[in-house]
Motif scaffolding. Structure first.
Motif, short mmCIF file in Angstrom:
data_model
loop_
_atom_site.label_atom_id
_atom_site.label_comp_id
_atom_site.label_asym_id
_atom_site.label_seq_id
_atom_site.Cartn_x
_atom_site.Cartn_y
_atom_site.Cartn_z
N UNK A 149 0.95 -1.13 -0.11
CA UNK A 149 0.10 -0.08 -0.13
C UNK A 149 0.99 1.21 0.06
N UNK A 150 1.87 1.35 0.62
CA UNK A 150 2.96 2.55 0.99
C UNK A 150 3.54 2.62 -0.31
N UNK A 151 3.90 1.36 -1.21
CA UNK A 151 4.59 1.63 -2.63
C UNK A 151 3.54 2.11 -3.60
N UNK A 152 2.30 1.75 -3.31
CA UNK A 152 1.30 2.33 -4.42
C UNK A 152 1.10 3.74 -4.19
N UNK A 153 1.22 4.22 -2.67
CA UNK A 153 1.19 5.80 -2.53
C UNK A 153 2.14 6.33 -3.00
N UNK A 154 3.46 5.82 -2.87
CA UNK A 154 4.68 6.55 -3.31
C UNK A 154 4.57 6.67 -4.88
N UNK A 155 4.00 5.74 -5.63
CA UNK A 155 4.07 5.88 -6.89
C UNK A 155 2.91 7.13 -7.41
N UNK A 157 2.07 9.44 -5.62
CA UNK A 157 2.76 10.67 -5.18
C UNK A 157 3.78 11.21 -5.99
N UNK A 158 4.49 10.37 -7.06
CA UNK A 158 5.40 10.59 -7.69
C UNK A 158 6.78 10.80 -6.96
N UNK A 159 6.98 9.89 -5.86
CA UNK A 159 8.06 9.95 -4.95
C UNK A 159 8.97 8.70 -5.40
N UNK A 160 9.48 8.83 -6.77
CA UNK A 160 10.28 7.56 -7.42
C UNK A 160 11.44 7.22 -6.59
N UNK A 161 12.40 8.16 -6.34
CA UNK A 161 13.48 7.57 -5.71
C UNK A 161 13.35 6.81 -4.26
N UNK A 162 12.30 7.25 -3.87
CA UNK A 162 12.12 6.63 -2.34
C UNK A 162 11.54 5.25 -2.74
N UNK A 163 10.58 5.31 -3.76
CA UNK A 163 9.75 3.93 -4.19
C UNK A 163 10.97 2.92 -4.70
N UNK A 164 11.94 3.41 -5.53
CA UNK A 164 13.04 2.67 -6.24
C UNK A 164 13.72 1.99 -5.08
N UNK A 165 14.00 2.80 -4.04
CA UNK A 165 14.92 2.22 -3.10
C UNK A 165 14.21 0.90 -2.40
N UNK A 181 6.61 -8.50 -8.50
CA UNK A 181 5.71 -7.40 -8.40
C UNK A 181 6.41 -6.34 -8.41
N UNK A 182 7.64 -6.16 -7.63
CA UNK A 182 8.55 -4.98 -7.91
C UNK A 182 9.07 -4.61 -9.15
N UNK A 183 9.35 -5.79 -9.96
CA UNK A 183 9.74 -5.66 -11.24
C UNK A 183 8.50 -4.77 -12.20
N UNK A 184 7.25 -5.32 -11.89
CA UNK A 184 6.16 -4.86 -12.48
C UNK A 184 6.14 -3.23 -12.13
N UNK A 185 6.36 -3.09 -10.81
CA UNK A 185 6.16 -1.47 -10.46
C UNK A 185 7.12 -0.55 -10.95
N UNK A 186 8.28 -1.31 -11.40
CA UNK A 186 9.47 -0.35 -12.07
C UNK A 186 8.89 -0.25 -13.40
N UNK A 187 8.02 -0.93 -13.93
CA UNK A 187 7.41 -0.57 -15.31
C UNK A 187 6.49 0.55 -15.08
N UNK A 188 5.73 0.57 -13.90
CA UNK A 188 4.62 1.47 -13.56
C UNK A 188 5.35 2.98 -13.59
N UNK A 189 6.41 2.80 -12.79
CA UNK A 189 7.29 4.25 -12.65
C UNK A 189 7.53 4.79 -13.84
N UNK A 190 8.20 4.09 -14.96
CA UNK A 190 8.27 4.39 -16.33
C UNK A 190 7.20 5.12 -16.95
N UNK A 191 6.02 4.01 -17.02
CA UNK A 191 4.91 4.58 -17.77
C UNK A 191 4.30 5.99 -17.12
N UNK A 192 4.62 5.98 -15.88
CA UNK A 192 4.01 7.24 -15.18
C UNK A 192 4.86 8.54 -15.51
#
Length: 262
Positions: A149-155, A157-165, A181-192
């Motif tokens: 849930x926190x990771x989705x919120x970070x996404x 909130x566009x807090x990408x550095x914190x999320x990537x860590x 799931x982490x690898x998929x979320x990396x894609x979400x960061x790029x898409x955003x």
């Protein structure tokens, strides 16, 4: 008849043994639950529990958990959240966190407060709410639902550095499904960030490199998102991937959407 009575007594005993005492109560380190009729958390961390023998004080550190009766506002907050009345839900949940501090319902309210904040578009507030939750309860930091849930919120909130860590840590020390799931979320960061081609590559990495986990929800999401990204890029392989989601990952929430793309 005698046999039936014995079975009934055994069933009642088993039910009673597995039944949690009604709140309010205090749980001791040995697991014993001490019931009461009223409970109050003090500023110094002690808890006063009113019992049939009078008020009993449990010093901070001498108990595992203190639980109050469920406040009426909690169900009201859940109803507001389900009804998408996010401002009302935030107000009610924030009040519970303050009034029930140290009595378990503060944590229960804090767990769903970020959902209400996200619902009203306050992603940064949701991130802060998760951070406060983890300070309140170390156990929640290990709760997958809260952690993701926190990771989705970070996404959001566009807090990408914190999320990537966080995603790096999951990939290094988490389970295979969590790493996927982490690898998929990396894609979400790029898409955003409108990096569609890079997003497609990240989604495909999940779909290909983690195929062994055989998890329809995880692989269905990654494959669908890869297909959607390829569709944006006008890549004809998108159709094949949509078909794969619909046929091989039918249990995925994305399967219905994929069928609409075939």
């Amino acid at each position: 008849m005698k046999t039936k009575n014995i079975l009934l007594i055994a069933w009642v005993a088993a039910w009673a043994a597995g039944t949690v005492l009604a709140a309010p109560y205090v749980v001791l380190p040995n697991g014993q639950q001490v019931p009461g009729t009223a409970i109050r958390a003090l500023a110094n961390g002690d808890v006063n529990l009113t019992t049939s023998a009078g008020v009993r004080t449990f010093p901070k550190g001498s108990f595992l958990k203190a639980v109050a009766d469920k406040p009426a506002e909690y169900d009201q907050a859940v109803a507001a959240l389900n009804g998408k009345k996010y401002d009302e839900a935030v107000k009610l949940l924030t009040g519970i966190v303050a009034s029930q501090r140290g009595l378990d319902w503060d944590v229960q309210a804090a767990k769903i407060l970020p959902q209400a904040l996200l619902g009203k578009g306050d992603a940064e507030g949701a991130v802060k709410a998760y951070e406060r939750l983890f300070l309140m309860s170390a156990e929640e930091k290990q709760n997958p639902e809260s952690a993701w849930g926190l990771r989705r919120a970070l996404l959001q909130a566009k807090q990408y550095p914190a999320l990537l860590r966080q995603l790096d840590a999951v990939a290094a020390g988490g389970s295979r499904p969590d790493a996927a799931r982490a690898q998929t979320m990396r894609g979400d960061i790029q898409l955003a960030q409108n990096n569609v081609e890079l997003a497609a590559l990240d989604y495909l990495r999940t779909a290909i490199l983690f195929a062994d986990i055989r998890d329809a929800a995880i692989l269905g999401e990654a494959t669908y998102k890869a297909a959607a990204a390829l569709e944006q890029l006008k890549d004809p392989r998108a159709k094949e991937l949509f078909k794969k989601v619909a046929t091989e990952y039918g249990a995925s929430p994305y399967a219905a959407q994929a069928r609409g793309k075939m």
